[in-house]
Design an enzyme around this catalytic site. Structure first.
Site, PDB file in Angstrom:
ATOM      1  N   CYS A 109       0.870  -1.011  -0.070  1.00 32.23           N
ATOM      2  CA  CYS A 109      -0.188  -0.624   0.231  1.00 32.23           C
ATOM      3  C   CYS A 109       1.016   1.129  -0.326  1.00 32.23           C
ATOM      4  CB  CYS A 109      -1.484  -0.126   1.425  1.00 32.23           C
ATOM      5  SG  CYS A 109      -1.852   1.749   1.577  1.00 32.23           S
ATOM      6  N   CYS A 220       8.041   3.208   5.098  1.00 32.79           N
ATOM      7  CA  CYS A 220       6.845   3.080   4.367  1.00 32.79           C
ATOM      8  C   CYS A 220       7.730   2.753   3.029  1.00 32.79           C
ATOM      9  CB  CYS A 220       6.213   4.379   3.626  1.00 32.79           C
ATOM     10  SG  CYS A 220       7.140   6.156   3.831  1.00 32.79           S
TER      11      CYS A 220
END
Length: 263
Positions: A109, A220
């Protein structure tokens, strides 16, 4: 080192980046550290561009701050969004909140919503600037003030690397810089709304990011953990001053330090 000296060092570095690494760009997340850099760059370095990433899941307070920055500094920060087809495919296959289900899905994601748009934003640039600080997380302890980002093919500069959180807030207060309202509600580090929560006193500053994961893996993908990469890196000295050295010589020294690790 005093805050004034730290500010002077940041300005010296940014001045060199603007002069010698155009086009350079600042990746602005509108967090507390990035608001320090927003203020300095907007006031003194018009040659350094800015951009931000809108993942589609940001808190309303972040959008409000974007508007405040436009009004305060007279600039509109360009926004990069994830590819709609990639988001649609991910959600269709895994659900809208699949990032809670596994680290793999969470990182997928993040890649769709952050890493891929970042690569588009950096395309054609020679350097990018971040608001990273060394003491933010275990994954950032080995970061350096300047390094060649092999993944994106340009120089990566982190002017606030050795600033403390107290330094950041001292700057924001001293210069009356706007900041995200969530900070006043206990949010130390702010990302996507479903992946961010407030922290309690004494918790690590990034404890509210992906709080269900081990701190050692909480990135991330925008800033890979250098402990697991074999990238040649370098750190600029915190104090760039040399007795008797002129401003011109100081600038040349910074430029040489940066260039020596960009090749």
């Amino acid at each position: 080192m005093s805050l004034d000296q730290k500010i002077a060092n940041v300005r010296t570095l940014l001045g060199t980046v603007q002069a010698d690494y155009a086009p350079a760009v600042f990746a602005n997340s509108f967090g507390a550290e990035d608001m320090v850099l927003t203020d300095i760059i907007a006031r003194y370095y018009p040659g350094i561009e800015m951009f931000t990433l809108d993942t589609g899941r940001l808190p309303e307070e972040t959008y409000s701050l974007m508007k405040e920055v436009t009004e305060r500094y007279g600039i509109r920060v360009p926004v990069y969004f994830p590819e709609a087809a990639a988001v649609e495919a991910f959600v269709a296959q895994n659900g809208p909140n699949a990032f809670y289900d596994s680290v793999e899905l969470r990182k997928t994601c993040c890649h769709i919503r952050k890493v891929e748009p970042l690569k588009r934003a950096l395309r054609g640039k020679r350097a990018w600037i971040t608001g990273l600080r060394r003491d933010q997380a275990p994954t950032r302890k080995d970061l350096t003030e300047t390094e060649f980002d092999a993944d994106n093919g340009l120089q990566k500069i982190s002017p606030l690397l050795d600033w403390s959180l107290a330094d950041v807030w001292a700057y924001l207060k001293q210069f009356d810089v706007p900041y995200n309202a969530l900070h006043d509600k206990g949010y130390a580090s702010i990302g996507c709304a479903p992946c961010t929560r407030a922290i309690t006193p004494g918790e690590d500053v990034r404890a509210g990011r992906w709080w269900w994961e081990n701190p050692e893996i909480k990135e991330c993908g925008l800033h890979p953990d250098k402990r697991h990469k074999n990238t040649v890196i370098s750190r600029l000295p915190a104090d760039l001053s040399v007795p008797g050295q002129s401003q011109g010589d100081k600038k040349k020294r910074v430029q040489a330090l940066i260039k020596s690790h960009g090749s």
